[in-house]
Design an enzyme around this catalytic site. Structure first.
Site, PDB file in Angstrom:
ATOM      1  N   LYS A   1       0.936  -1.335  -0.124  1.00 45.89           N
ATOM      2  CA  LYS A   1       0.028  -0.121  -0.049  1.00 45.89           C
ATOM      3  C   LYS A   1       0.812   1.200  -0.136  1.00 45.89           C
ATOM      4  CE  LYS A   1      -4.350  -1.882   1.947  1.00 45.89           C
ATOM      5  NZ  LYS A   1      -4.848  -1.756   3.105  1.00 45.89           N
ATOM      6  N   MET A   2       1.946   1.086   0.769  1.00 41.15           N
ATOM      7  CA  MET A   2       2.985   2.197   0.740  1.00 41.15           C
ATOM      8  C   MET A   2       3.399   2.769  -0.708  1.00 41.15           C
ATOM      9  SD  MET A   2       3.395   2.585   3.878  1.00 41.15           S
ATOM     10  CE  MET A   2       4.746   3.524   4.299  1.00 41.15           C
TER      11      MET A   2
ATOM     12  N   ASN B   1       8.097 -13.550  -2.262  1.00 42.57           N
ATOM     13  CA  ASN B   1       8.450 -12.982  -3.506  1.00 42.57           C
ATOM     14  C   ASN B   1       9.699 -13.634  -4.135  1.00 42.57           C
ATOM     15  OD1 ASN B   1      10.956 -12.124  -2.256  1.00 42.57           O
ATOM     16  ND2 ASN B   1       9.681 -10.061  -1.720  1.00 42.57           N
TER      17      ASN B   1
ATOM     18  N   CYS C   1      -0.954 -11.355  -7.769  1.00 47.34           N
ATOM     19  CA  CYS C   1       0.157 -11.226  -6.489  1.00 47.34           C
ATOM     20  C   CYS C   1       0.163  -9.578  -6.607  1.00 47.34           C
ATOM     21  CB  CYS C   1       1.124 -12.317  -6.669  1.00 47.34           C
ATOM     22  SG  CYS C   1       1.541 -12.037  -8.600  1.00 47.34           S
TER      23      CYS C   1
ATOM     24  N   ASP D   1       4.419 -13.464 -11.828  1.00 49.17           N
ATOM     25  CA  ASP D   1       5.163 -14.495 -11.093  1.00 49.17           C
ATOM     26  C   ASP D   1       4.408 -15.605 -10.299  1.00 49.17           C
ATOM     27  OD1 ASP D   1       7.590 -13.736 -12.268  1.00 49.17           O
ATOM     28  OD2 ASP D   1       7.326 -11.961 -10.645  1.00 49.17           O
ATOM     29  N   ARG D   2       3.859 -15.128  -9.275  1.00 44.39           N
ATOM     30  CA  ARG D   2       3.138 -15.822  -8.445  1.00 44.39           C
ATOM     31  C   ARG D   2       1.810 -16.479  -9.028  1.00 44.39           C
ATOM     32  NH1 ARG D   2       4.804 -12.569  -2.925  1.00 44.39           N
ATOM     33  NH2 ARG D   2       4.943 -11.442  -4.695  1.00 44.39           N
TER      34      ARG D   2
ATOM     35  N   ARG E   1       8.124 -12.687 -16.921  1.00 42.88           N
ATOM     36  CA  ARG E   1       9.252 -12.091 -17.715  1.00 42.88           C
ATOM     37  C   ARG E   1      10.631 -12.934 -17.716  1.00 42.88           C
ATOM     38  NH1 ARG E   1       7.690  -7.017 -17.961  1.00 42.88           N
ATOM     39  NH2 ARG E   1       9.695  -5.968 -18.045  1.00 42.88           N
TER      40      ARG E   1
END
Lengths: 602, 641
Positions: free
Chosen positions: A289-290, A313, A375, A380-381, A417
């Site tokens: 969120k930051m 991650n 994600c 990725d995930r 990617r």
């Protein structure tokens, strides 16, 4: 054949293939004497008197050849012939170790992407103008860093089948049985304007206009809007993928996004609920969120339940694999093997990914509920989870061609990617964007093939081939980061697809135990107790860990035996039929006697 | 065998319908709640209205029935069938809810109203009326019965009876004697010999000199002879009556040497490598003064029997391998992490707990040692003597492993059983003490045989096609240690077995289950844990396919034979004679659907056999969490909650 009354023999003796167990190590690598050059492959340099410091059998002297595709080492001083033959693409780092010794020897370390490190000792050329073979190696190992093209663009082998035609998105959505009244294929991303990392063909609910999709794209990270991945043929429950919503610290909302998710839920009449699976640990999701990201609040998305799947991650995964490599290569410490393995957390990550996919598959299959998976960026995930869930749900993806379609669709077209994660031809080995995400996915698939030995059409060799060719840069399949990039670089035009190669020799990759159950859903057990380290991949360079006799081989032999017997029986049947036809007119009266069977077991 | 009922809707809602084998009639329901008894088996005590707990959280799945204690087993008879019961592999001797008394490790009674519990032994008193009975079994099961509706007195009595009969005072009280005594009454003295009149398909028992002669001939050990000096067990009680020695050693010398060896155990020949190097097992020489001389004589005799006259290599097992107490401690820890620890919570630490149990390490140590011996025999071409103090535990494991690795015959079913007969039963492994059937001396208890089976499993896992048997066979074999009907695993030595043979007939382990095959190395240890099951998966599915394929080949071969033999048309008698557990369908080209009952635990059912979560939810959890190893009887017996 004698047979006592009791049940005391499982196999008739003809089928027992006895193997002598040998304690002697049988260490033979690719022992091809001749350098097997591919079309357009050219020798760049070679050197004699190079020593390969093998961690298993000690120093081996031989000659080294570098081409624009591979490194080829052949020993000259021992029997049996020992050789190394590896594509330069697997190299992640080449470095000189230490200074030259008094004898002028220089040591080079080669760190590979496929779980091994190689070390060579070589005399520095006396003529300082002449480049060392290792300098040539560095040039060709990292063509991207040297402004050269990857070997895939030179390689021009022609195969009977064109693998670039394996995946046709429209045909695939048609196969899934997309209901026209609820879903439509939009052209809004035809020129990759909505989202440059998404494919051109996207499936969205009919009730959402392209204009609304554009607004949604500004609310989702990298414009990766929620789109359909798979739809259940019966319940119409959908698997939808996306990236995180750009909620930010102020809890931003987007009414088009909310409408889109509601429309996805409405497209499935069976359920008035939906699950949003956020692959991340909740702490990480909150921390996002930051940076403007975040997750869906349940206030904004009525009837949606948010579930965090606690998968870490790319950096955590990279670190875990690094530790795993330390534990398995070159030496394995027997006495602490299990706790060392545990400390890498590799199997724990595998477990979390499989467990997440299992929850998704269970909600779709048993709960008949639609799910949204995301994600952070959704490349990725998210493909790990959706593609594993799809393998569980849809037996088509467990066939060889179906699996290719799955990779083309969930991984390649939706912009995993690959270039960044693998670092094709790039010497920057410390790049923080590298991560073994795809390897993890293949590992998960392998775990499932172990648990369901008859449910997959492909064998282990198929999975290992995919991973080897991921790094080799021989085929264009895994090049670039997205569909758009691949089109821009004209990859399909200039390179060969891995599937051209695979589909031209399918028999190599077939699992003989495979049985096609059209609608069999797999629910693997994801406990650590049932997960194994994929020894035949991660520890395959260790001669002690060579796969021993696989059941599959035995099964293949049995299949051949059956075919042979079948033929003989059919021949005899024909013969008998002919005989009966010719003799029936003569001996019409006494047929019963010949029916008495000859019992072969007592 | 499988009626493949599809009554329960499963979450896999669109599975194709099963091909059902309609020929077999479903099991008839038992009309009365009567225990099925074997010949010679008698009911000792019973209680009605007992509940067998199936799951911890709810009792709606629990089964109601009668709890019966006989002189052989604890039986639970019920009208209800298990909720998820899909397969009906029946054990020949035991019903689904039966536990042989010898398999009961610990009997715990609980009164949760009064907050009391007691571990019951033989001839003990119980001061409270039990509301619950928990049986901890040697095969890792934990079974829980509740007496809420049963009469308090009858509940108490049945608990005491189970405790009493599961602690027999002497081996004569083990059920095996009753059983065989009754059954074979009249045929006294007539033994089931190991020789099959037809053609050597049966297990060799090595209890007569001709068995050894045949073994010498099979292996081609012409420099070795059968020695009969122990006939009547006059020399050593723990040696077989017949064994094999180098031809150069005369009976007179052997008699003279015998007294120097531990319990007069003259060195035993095990086997010859094809190179002619012999494998010999030997106990310690008790007299240090004579040690050198005797050892030299024995060694030189072995050297004389070697084609190249090679010197002997001595392999000291006591020095290189864990001892029996280590092995026992490892098993207790393994049991702790496999079934006692909460499944989910122990998940993350599974690998390191497994390592800290040291079980795998010991398995590896034994295998590695065997490989070293093989190296000496095969590559160095020297004879090997396995040295162990008593020559009755570690040598059994190593000599068997060496033979399994080198001799394909031992990997056939009969060969394997003959091997066990030769190296364990006849060589005098103390099964009675190691299994602790009499529950008298815990210090002597040690799962050496189970460790051996695990080592075999590891070999099997690496070379599945090299073995004629499967992992289910190994599991069943391990279980049969706790069924005291098979004299094979009942005694400490051949003499003890022989002394009791007036009433006992050697009952072969092959006649045990109606089937044998697969599991994961986890099958033995995790088969009762419902969370560890893979529905419709696991190696069994591959085995299912292999089995069907082999059966198809057999069917084709049979057809060929019929064509050749009679020139007639083949008939379809095949199905009844098929040896495979999973049979081919009549249309071989249609792949059969995966039977729904297949799971990674197959053929064992975890349902109701592991009430671990229940224990943790009950007052017992305290007692379990408090005690690291639940077997430490002494500390627990005094504890009340």
């Amino acid at each position: 054949m004698e047979k006592s009354g009791s049940v005391d023999s499982t196999f008739p003796d003809v089928y027992i293939i006895f193997l002598k167990l040998s304690v002697r190590s049988v260490y033979k690598d690719t022992s091809k004497g001749e350098l097997p050059l591919l079309p357009e492959e050219l020798v760049q340099d070679s050197a004699k008197d190079v020593t390969y410091i093998c961690p298993f059998i000690g120093p081996v002297r031989g000659s080294l050849t570098v081409t624009n595709y591979r490194l080829f080492f052949r020993c000259t001083d021992r029997e049996p012939v020992f050789g190394l033959d590896l594509p330069l693409g697997v190299l992640s780092r080449v470095e000189k170790i230490g200074a030259a010794t008094s004898r002028g020897d220089v040591s080079y370390g080669l760190v590979c992407k496929d779980m091994r490190n190689l070390r060579f000792v070589h005399k520095e050329p006396e003529d300082s103008l002449k480049k060392s073979v290792f300098e040539v190696l560095m040039k060709f190992a990292f063509p991207v860093s040297n402004n050269m093209s990857l070997f895939a663009f030179e390689y021009k082998q022609v195969f009977p089948e064109n693998g670039w035609r394996v995946y046709d998105p429209l045909a695939e959505y048609k196969r899934q049985g997309l209901a026209k009244e609820s879903w439509r294929i939009t052209k809004v991303n035809d020129h990759y304007e909505l989202c440059d990392s998404y494919p051109a063909a996207l499936v969205v609910p009919v009730t959402i206009t392209d204009e609304e999709l554009r607004r949604v794209s500004s609310f989702r990270a990298k414009g990766r809007i929620p789109v359909l991945s798979w739809i259940h043929p019966e319940s119409q429950a959908a698997v939808v993928r996306a990236s995180q919503p750009m909620v930010g610290q102020n809890g931003r909302r987007c009414k088009e996004d909310e409408k889109l998710l509601q429309a996805i839920m409405d497209a499935n009449a069976q359920s008035h609920k939906m699950f949003i699976f956020d692959a991340r640990p909740s702490v990480n999701a909150a921390a996002n969120k930051m940076k403007g990201g975040g997750y869906e609040s349940e206030d904004a998305y009525q009837n949606a339940e948010l579930v965090f799947l606690d998968i870490h991650n790319i950096h955590v995964m990279r670190e875990s694999l690094r530790k795993l490599k330390e534990v398995v290569y070159p030496k394995i410490e027997d006495s602490h093997w299990l706790s060392n393995l545990e400390s890498t957390h590799w199997l724990e990550h595998i477990k979390l990914i499989l467990a997440g996919a299992l929850r998704i598959a269970d909600k779709v299959e048993s709960g008949k509920t639609s799910v949204v998976v995301h994600c952070s960026d959704g490349w990725d995930r998210t493909p790990q989870l959706t593609s594993l869930a799809l393998i569980m749900l849809d037996s088509h993806y467990r066939t060889i061609r179906g699996f290719q379609i799955l990779l083309e669709k969930e991984w390649l077209s939706f912009g995993h990617r690959f270039q960044q994660r693998v670092g094709h031809g790039d010497k920057n080995h410390t790049d923080a964007d590298r991560s073994p995400i795809f390897l993890q996915f293949i590992d998960c698939v392998w775990q499932m093939t172990r648990q369901f030995p008859a449910a997959f059409e492909f064998n282990e060799y198929f999975l290992i081939t995919i991973l080897d060719q991921l790094y080799s840069c021989l085929f264009g399949t895994f090049l670039c980061n997205s569909e758009q990039q691949r089109l821009k670089e004209e990859v399909p035009k200039h390179t060969v697809s891995l599937w051209s190669f695979v589909n031209s020799q399918l028999e190599e990759f077939v699992n003989p135990l495979y049985v096609h159950y059209p609608s069999h859903v797999l629910f693997p057990t994801v406990g650590i107790r049932h997960l194994q380290l994929w020894v035949t991949y991660y520890i395959r360079w260790n001669p002690r860990m060579r796969p021993q006799e696989p059941v599959h081989q035995c099964y293949k032999e049995l299949l051949a035996k059956r075919a042979e017997l079948q033929k003989r029986v059919e021949e005899l049947q024909r013969e008998a039929a002919n005989r009966t036809a010719s003799s029936s007119s003569e001996r019409a009266g006494s047929p019963t006697r010949s029916i008495t069977p000859v019992q072969t077991y007592v | 065998m499988f009626s493949g009922k599809q009554t329960k809707p499963t979450f896999k809602s669109y599975l194709p319908p099963l091909q059902t084998d309609s020929k077999k009639s479903p099991q008839l329901p038992i009309k009365k709640l009567e225990a099925k008894l074997l010949p010679g088996e008698i009911v000792v005590n019973e209680a009605n209205f007992v509940r067998k707990c199936i799951s911890a959280e709810s009792c709606q799945d629990d089964l109601w029935g009668k709890l019966v204690c006989t002189n052989f087993k604890v039986s639970f008879i019920t009208h209800n069938s298990l909720p998820r019961q899909r397969f009906q592999c029946t054990h020949r001797l035991l019903g689904e809810h039966d536990i042989p008394l010898a398999c009961v490790e610990q009997v715990v009674t609980v009164n949760d109203v009064k907050g009391k519990q007691k571990i019951l032994g033989s001839n003990q008193k119980l001061k409270f009326n039990p509301t619950e009975l928990i049986l901890y079994c040697k095969d890792f099961r934990i079974i829980r019965f509740r007496f809420d509706e049963a009469g308090p007195e009858s509940a108490k009595k049945v608990c005491l009876a189970i405790a009493h009969y599961s602690h027999p005072a002497d081996p004569q009280l083990l059920f095996g004697f009753e059983y065989v005594g009754k059954r074979y009454h009249g045929s006294t003295g007539e033994r089931v010999s190991g020789i099959d009149p037809g053609g050597g398909m049966q297990t060799t028992l090595f209890d007569c000199s001709s068995d050894w002669d045949r073994e010498i001939k099979r292996i081609g050990a012409s420099e070795w002879r059968v020695c009969t000096i122990n006939q009547g067990y006059f020399i050593s009680p723990s040696l077989p009556e017949f064994f094999v020695v180098p031809v150069s050693l005369a009976d007179q010398d052997l008699k003279q040497y015998a007294c120097f060896f531990y319990s007069q155990r003259i060195p035993l020949w095990c086997w010859n490598h094809s190179s002619g190097s012999a494998l010999v097992r030997m106990s310690n020489i008790s007299d240090p003064q004579q040690q050198r001389k005797v050892e030299q004589r024995i060694s030189s005799a072995i050297t004389k029997s070697h084609p190249l006259r090679s010197d002997v290599f001595k392999s000291d097992l006591d020095k290189n391998l864990p001892n029996i107490q280590d092995i026992q401690a490892a098993l207790l820890k393994l049991r702790q992490i496999c079934v006692i620890d909460p499944f989910e919570e122990s998940e993350e630490k599974w690998l390191s707990s497994l390592e800290s149990s040291r079980w795998m390490e010991y398995v590896r140590t034994f295998l590695r040692h065997a490989v070293e011996v093989v190296y000496m025999l095969e590559s160095r071409n020297v004879p090997v003597i396995l040295l162990e103090k008593e020559d009755r535990d570690l040598s059994c494991v190593i000599s068997c492993l060496v033979q399994l690795m080198c001799d394909p015959h031992c990997r056939s079913l009969h060969g394997f059983q003959s091997l066990i007969q030769k190296e364990w039963v006849m060589a005098g492994h103390r099964f009675l003490d190691r299994c602790n059937h009499l529950k008298k001396n815990d210090k002597e208890e040690s799962p050496v045989f189970l460790l051996f089976l695990d080592c075999v499993w590891q070999l099997w896992n690496q070379y599945p096609a090299a073995f004629e048997f499967t992992e289910v066979y190994l599991t069943v074999l391990g279980d049969s240690m706790w069924v005291p009907i098979f004299s094979t695993f009942l005694f400490n030595c051949p003499r003890q077995r022989a002394e009791n043979s007036r009433v006992i007939v050697i009952y072969q382990i092959t006649h045990f289950y109606v089937f044998f095959f697969f599991f994961t190395s986890l099958l033995y240890f995790l088969r009762w844990v419902p969370e560890a099951q893979i529905p419709q998966g696991g190696p069994i599915t591959a085995f299912h396919k292999l089995s069907v394929l082999t059966d198809e080949i057999d069917m084709l071969l049979n057809q060929l034979r019929q064509y050749k033999g009679a020139g007639g048309t083949p008939n379809s008698l095949h199905a009844e004679h098929s040896k495979m557990y999973f049979k081919a369908t009549s249309t071989p080209h249609q792949p059969p659907a995966p039977p729904e009952y297949l799971s990674s635990s197959f053929p064992f059912s975890p349902v109701g056999n592991l009430c671990r979560p229940g224990i943790l939810g009950s007052p017992l959890s305290k007692f379990l969490n408090g005690a690291k190893i639940w077997l430490s009887t002494e500390t627990l017996a005094n504890e009340t909650i």
